[in-house]
Design a protein around this motif. Structure first.
Motif, PDB file in Angstrom:
ATOM      1  N   GLN A   1      40.352  40.596  26.468  1.00 31.99           N
ATOM      2  CA  GLN A   1      39.071  41.023  27.037  1.00 31.99           C
ATOM      3  C   GLN A   1      39.152  41.124  28.550  1.00 31.99           C
ATOM      4  O   GLN A   1      40.001  40.489  29.176  1.00 31.99           O
ATOM      5  CB  GLN A   1      37.972  40.037  26.616  1.00 31.99           C
ATOM      6  CG  GLN A   1      37.769  39.964  25.111  1.00 31.99           C
ATOM      7  CD  GLN A   1      36.949  38.768  24.668  1.00 31.99           C
ATOM      8  OE1 GLN A   1      36.007  38.357  25.343  1.00 31.99           O
ATOM      9  NE2 GLN A   1      37.305  38.193  23.529  1.00 31.99           N
ATOM     10  N   SER A   2      38.276  41.913  29.142  1.00 32.10           N
ATOM     11  CA  SER A   2      38.254  42.075  30.588  1.00 32.10           C
ATOM     12  C   SER A   2      37.595  40.867  31.248  1.00 32.10           C
ATOM     13  O   SER A   2      36.836  40.130  30.611  1.00 32.10           O
ATOM     14  CB  SER A   2      37.490  43.349  30.967  1.00 32.10           C
ATOM     15  OG  SER A   2      36.150  43.257  30.533  1.00 32.10           O
ATOM     16  N   GLY A   3      37.893  40.675  32.511  1.00 33.00           N
ATOM     17  CA  GLY A   3      37.325  39.555  33.252  1.00 33.00           C
ATOM     18  C   GLY A   3      38.093  38.270  33.007  1.00 33.00           C
ATOM     19  O   GLY A   3      39.011  38.205  32.193  1.00 33.00           O
ATOM     20  N   THR A   4      37.691  37.234  33.704  1.00 33.55           N
ATOM     21  CA  THR A   4      38.362  35.948  33.567  1.00 33.55           C
ATOM     22  C   THR A   4      37.790  35.172  32.378  1.00 33.55           C
ATOM     23  O   THR A   4      36.692  35.460  31.900  1.00 33.55           O
ATOM     24  CB  THR A   4      38.190  35.097  34.840  1.00 33.55           C
ATOM     25  OG1 THR A   4      36.806  34.733  34.972  1.00 33.55           O
ATOM     26  CG2 THR A   4      38.644  35.857  36.080  1.00 33.55           C
ATOM     27  N   VAL A   5      38.539  34.178  31.944  1.00 31.76           N
ATOM     28  CA  VAL A   5      38.049  33.311  30.874  1.00 31.76           C
ATOM     29  C   VAL A   5      36.747  32.644  31.301  1.00 31.76           C
ATOM     30  O   VAL A   5      35.782  32.574  30.530  1.00 31.76           O
ATOM     31  CB  VAL A   5      39.107  32.251  30.521  1.00 31.76           C
ATOM     32  CG1 VAL A   5      38.518  31.181  29.599  1.00 31.76           C
ATOM     33  CG2 VAL A   5      40.323  32.900  29.882  1.00 31.76           C
ATOM     34  N   GLU A   6      36.711  32.166  32.528  1.00 26.63           N
ATOM     35  CA  GLU A   6      35.517  31.482  33.021  1.00 26.63           C
ATOM     36  C   GLU A   6      34.301  32.399  33.003  1.00 26.63           C
ATOM     37  O   GLU A   6      33.194  31.971  32.615  1.00 26.63           O
ATOM     38  CB  GLU A   6      35.754  30.962  34.444  1.00 26.63           C
ATOM     39  CG  GLU A   6      36.748  29.814  34.545  1.00 26.63           C
ATOM     40  CD  GLU A   6      38.208  30.249  34.369  1.00 26.63           C
ATOM     41  OE1 GLU A   6      39.047  29.361  34.104  1.00 26.63           O
ATOM     42  OE2 GLU A   6      38.498  31.464  34.479  1.00 26.63           O
ATOM     43  N   GLU A   7      34.481  33.654  33.395  1.00 22.47           N
ATOM     44  CA  GLU A   7      33.369  34.611  33.372  1.00 22.47           C
ATOM     45  C   GLU A   7      32.892  34.860  31.948  1.00 22.47           C
ATOM     46  O   GLU A   7      31.677  34.899  31.680  1.00 22.47           O
ATOM     47  CB  GLU A   7      33.805  35.926  34.019  1.00 22.47           C
ATOM     48  CG  GLU A   7      33.997  35.846  35.523  1.00 22.47           C
ATOM     49  CD  GLU A   7      34.729  37.063  36.089  1.00 22.47           C
ATOM     50  OE1 GLU A   7      34.709  37.213  37.329  1.00 22.47           O
ATOM     51  OE2 GLU A   7      35.307  37.855  35.315  1.00 22.47           O
TER      52      GLU A   7
END
Length: 297
Positions: free
Chosen positions: A36-42
């Protein structure tokens, strides 16, 4: 074009909007944060903002399984499942580095290579943050007859690993219902067995219910041509139902074809509640309890 329309609204590939939050928090029982796009935290923060407070991160090959274990160790709301995807086993045996593999090097191939890969899955399955062994099983949609032997051998090994470590077994079953049920019967299913992205009909749901297998429904239960899934959902026992995204795949209607992510779980939960004729809070309460029981967290 309306004057208030922006690029994100017009782009059929843009991320869908945030749904209304669930009042009762639930878990996404099967997702692929690494795709998935973005960081894990996001991604986790976005999911939590709508009541999706726990996710099961699923590995499909050695690199992805190691990543799942590392990510679960670093985040309280993430649990890991580790495995060789059914389509990965024939690639390892035949020395094909394409497909799921992201390790960048050609494997030697053959049964010894599969044994080595399974030994690494076994090692990872022993870790405390790893709550499941999967996704494993059989896939006759993308792998032809020449790959069936390797798939079944790998599936049987994963069943043994799950039982020995006391972990949930997470099953990928595509166009292989009868053989998946046969192998489970022959090997003896683990105490906790989850059919990820349940793809059977109502008759199969009754078989799963008799065996105590969990059935996890994804966004495709909302698709117009998926009446068989809705029929299965309608008859499945409330205590054996889970919900998942399988993100970034299987985005629920009306966002089909756009990127999926754990924050869209409420869309599927509401569709499932409508099928079962219950309110979303009652269903969410059951889903949360079922997922915790299935994965032992």
């Amino acid at each position: 074009m309306p004057s208030n329309a922006g690029p994100a609204q017009d782009d059929k590939h843009a991320a869908p909007p945030l749904p209304a939050p669930l009042a009762v928090p639930v878990a996404d029982s099967h997702t692929h944060l690494d795709m998935q796009s973005g960081t894990v935290e996001e991604g986790l923060a976005k999911a939590a903002s709508v009541g999706v407070t726990t996710v099961v991160q699923v590995g499909c090959d050695l690199a992805g399984s190691r990543w799942a274990a590392e990510t679960a160790a670093a985040h309280d709301g993430v649990h890991a499942a580790v495995a060789l995807h059914p389509n990965e086993a024939p690639r390892i045996v035949h020395g094909d580095p394409d497909g799921w593999s992201r390790q960048g090097a050609r494997v030697a191939g053959g049964d010894a290579a599969l044994d080595d890969a399974l030994a690494e899955i076994d090692r990872l399955a022993a870790l405390a943050q790893v709550k499941g062994v999967g996704e494993t099983g059989l896939d006759y949609f993308r792998t032809g007859p020449e790959g069936k032997e390797a798939q079944e051998r790998s599936f049987r090994a994963h069943i043994e690993i799950a039982k020995r470590h006391g972990k949930a077994l997470v099953i990928h079953d595509r166009d292989a219902h009868a053989d998946v049920l046969r192998v489970l019967k022959e090997e003896g299913a683990p105490e906790r067995t989850v059919f990820h992205c349940y793809s059977g009909d109502a008759d199969m749901a009754e078989i799963c219910a008799r065996e105590g297998y969990y059935m996890s429904f994804a966004g495709n239960v909302t698709f117009k041509n998926a009446q068989n899934l809705r029929d299965a959902l309608a008859v499945a026992p409330a205590e054996l139902i889970l919900v998942e995204t399988d993100a970034p795949f299987l985005t629920p209607a009306p966002y089909r074809g756009r990127p999926n992510a754990p924050y869209l779980i409420p869309v599927t939960v509401r569709a499932m509640a409508a099928v079962r004729g219950t309110d979303e809070d009652t269903l969410a309460t059951a889903l949360a309890a079922n997922t915790a029981r299935a994965f032992g967290y």
